[in-house]
Design a protein around this motif. Sequence first.
Motif, PDB file in Angstrom:
ATOM      1  N   ASP A  36      -5.793 -13.809   3.054  1.00  0.00           N
ATOM      2  CA  ASP A  36      -5.023 -12.547   2.557  1.00  0.00           C
ATOM      3  C   ASP A  36      -3.627 -12.868   2.120  1.00  0.00           C
ATOM      4  N   LEU A  37      -3.035 -11.974   1.437  1.00  0.00           N
ATOM      5  CA  LEU A  37      -1.733 -12.050   0.851  1.00  0.00           C
ATOM      6  C   LEU A  37      -0.859 -10.896   1.573  1.00  0.00           C
ATOM      7  N   PHE A  38      -0.014 -11.175   2.401  1.00  0.00           N
ATOM      8  CA  PHE A  38       0.551 -10.215   2.974  1.00  0.00           C
ATOM      9  C   PHE A  38       2.074 -10.818   3.300  1.00  0.00           C
ATOM     10  N   VAL A  39       3.116  -9.926   3.724  1.00  0.00           N
ATOM     11  CA  VAL A  39       4.361 -10.200   4.199  1.00  0.00           C
ATOM     12  C   VAL A  39       4.588  -9.993   5.459  1.00  0.00           C
ATOM     13  N   ARG A  40       4.876 -11.013   6.312  1.00  0.00           N
ATOM     14  CA  ARG A  40       5.032 -10.828   7.616  1.00  0.00           C
ATOM     15  C   ARG A  40       6.177 -10.096   8.159  1.00  0.00           C
ATOM     16  N   ARG A  41       7.376 -10.244   7.568  1.00  0.00           N
ATOM     17  CA  ARG A  41       8.502  -9.349   8.124  1.00  0.00           C
ATOM     18  C   ARG A  41       9.214  -8.892   6.610  1.00  0.00           C
ATOM     19  N   LEU A  42       9.860  -7.762   6.634  1.00  0.00           N
ATOM     20  CA  LEU A  42      11.012  -7.516   5.704  1.00  0.00           C
ATOM     21  C   LEU A  42      12.163  -7.235   6.218  1.00  0.00           C
ATOM     22  N   PRO A  43      13.351  -7.513   5.366  1.00  0.00           N
ATOM     23  CA  PRO A  43      14.912  -7.261   5.673  1.00  0.00           C
ATOM     24  C   PRO A  43      14.954  -5.999   6.251  1.00  0.00           C
ATOM     25  N   PRO A  44      16.065  -5.810   7.102  1.00  0.00           N
ATOM     26  CA  PRO A  44      16.438  -4.628   7.578  1.00  0.00           C
ATOM     27  C   PRO A  44      16.489  -3.417   6.623  1.00  0.00           C
ATOM     28  N   THR A  45      17.183  -3.871   5.542  1.00  0.00           N
ATOM     29  CA  THR A  45      17.472  -2.758   4.573  1.00  0.00           C
ATOM     30  C   THR A  45      16.289  -2.656   3.327  1.00  0.00           C
ATOM     31  N   ARG A  46      15.237  -3.208   3.618  1.00  0.00           N
ATOM     32  CA  ARG A  46      14.109  -3.117   2.795  1.00  0.00           C
ATOM     33  C   ARG A  46      12.777  -2.804   3.546  1.00  0.00           C
ATOM     34  N   SER A  47      12.455  -1.305   3.626  1.00  0.00           N
ATOM     35  CA  SER A  47      11.437  -0.820   4.644  1.00  0.00           C
ATOM     36  C   SER A  47      10.045  -1.030   3.782  1.00  0.00           C
ATOM     37  N   PHE A  48       9.885  -1.385   2.632  1.00  0.00           N
ATOM     38  CA  PHE A  48       8.501  -1.237   2.096  1.00  0.00           C
ATOM     39  C   PHE A  48       8.432  -2.256   0.693  1.00  0.00           C
ATOM     40  N   LEU A  49       7.305  -2.792   0.385  1.00  0.00           N
ATOM     41  CA  LEU A  49       7.038  -3.420  -0.945  1.00  0.00           C
ATOM     42  C   LEU A  49       6.603  -2.354  -1.659  1.00  0.00           C
ATOM     43  N   VAL A  50       6.081  -2.756  -3.112  1.00  0.00           N
ATOM     44  CA  VAL A  50       5.313  -2.048  -4.141  1.00  0.00           C
ATOM     45  C   VAL A  50       4.417  -3.070  -4.692  1.00  0.00           C
ATOM     46  N   ALA A  51       3.205  -2.786  -4.300  1.00  0.00           N
ATOM     47  CA  ALA A  51       2.094  -3.757  -4.679  1.00  0.00           C
ATOM     48  C   ALA A  51       1.900  -3.826  -6.166  1.00  0.00           C
ATOM     49  N   CYS A  52       1.774  -5.021  -6.756  1.00  0.00           N
ATOM     50  CA  CYS A  52       1.636  -5.393  -8.077  1.00  0.00           C
ATOM     51  C   CYS A  52       1.176  -6.638  -8.412  1.00  0.00           C
ATOM     52  N   GLY A  53       0.640  -6.784  -9.636  1.00  0.00           N
ATOM     53  CA  GLY A  53       0.030  -8.167  -9.965  1.00  0.00           C
ATOM     54  C   GLY A  53      -1.483  -8.055  -9.699  1.00  0.00           C
ATOM     55  N   LEU A  54      -2.132  -6.948  -9.302  1.00  0.00           N
ATOM     56  CA  LEU A  54      -3.721  -7.319  -9.236  1.00  0.00           C
ATOM     57  C   LEU A  54      -4.430  -7.355 -10.506  1.00  0.00           C
ATOM     58  N   ASP A  55      -3.871  -6.539 -11.585  1.00  0.00           N
ATOM     59  CA  ASP A  55      -4.540  -6.642 -13.068  1.00  0.00           C
ATOM     60  C   ASP A  55      -4.769  -8.060 -13.539  1.00  0.00           C
ATOM     61  N   ASP A  56      -3.632  -8.785 -13.231  1.00  0.00           N
ATOM     62  CA  ASP A  56      -3.655 -10.156 -13.840  1.00  0.00           C
ATOM     63  C   ASP A  56      -4.455 -10.967 -13.120  1.00  0.00           C
TER      64      ASP A  56
END
Length: 276
Positions: A36-56
């Motif tokens: 799996d590809l995932f992020v363990r933790r995020l900085p306090p000022t960044r609550s989410f990511l936007v998934a991208c790169g699947l097409d490539d």
Amino acid sequence: MTWVNDSNTALLTDLYQLRMAQAYFKEGLDGSAAFDLFVRRLPPTRSFLVACGLDDALGFLERLSFDRGVLDHLAELGQFSSDFLEWLAGARFTGDVYAVPEGTPVFAGEPILEVVAPLPEAQLVETFVTNQIHLQTVLASKAARIVEAAAGRPVVDFSLRRSHGVDAGLKAARAFYVAGVAATSNVMAGRTYGIPVAGTMAHSYVQAHEDEGAAFRAFLQLYPDGVVLVDTYDTLGGVRRLIALARELGEPVRVSGIRLDSGDLKALSLAARREL
């Protein structure tokens, strides 16, 4: 100059992936594996990511193969047996991929993508898949914050100037578009991905003319609704010069905006808005 293409993308991996694949081949280890590809933790000022790169990532998996030139190169390394290279010649990705759609907000601990495949195949593709999902998710996530801050105003990217390498510049423009950026300056990205293209002018254009006013006049005669770069010499002086010129020229000139490229952008933007 050697460019990445379908004939050589199999080499976009780490050497230890190939060495481990050969070891699996020798040991007959070909059972199902998953990562799996995932992020363990995020900085306090960044609550989410936007998934991208699947097409490539999917395009790479669908076309993965080891052509004769790639196999000859691996043979020259002197680390791989002829029977393993023969196996690579027929190797294709036969596994499954589970992923969230591109543009989806994801959170810490939430898988962005999962690969399930025979162990040697999963090992061979890990590097490229990680590279593409990592790069483009980082870029899309940063762009989403900028788009949100723009509060509905269109954002245009300048990806080839700020991303490291032409591949990153191309993929950045796509990731930014997924995140909501309205257009790109990257002409190849526009053609490749169908992204609207946009552009202004550079300081060199202004410097090529006798004075700033002459540069503005010539540019607006060709592009009446253009965006004008005003900070080549003195930012607020450039703004005032443009205002006077727009009044002088009248219709059909309708300057759509000004561009600030240096100095204290916050202070200058507020001062420029007061002038406008």
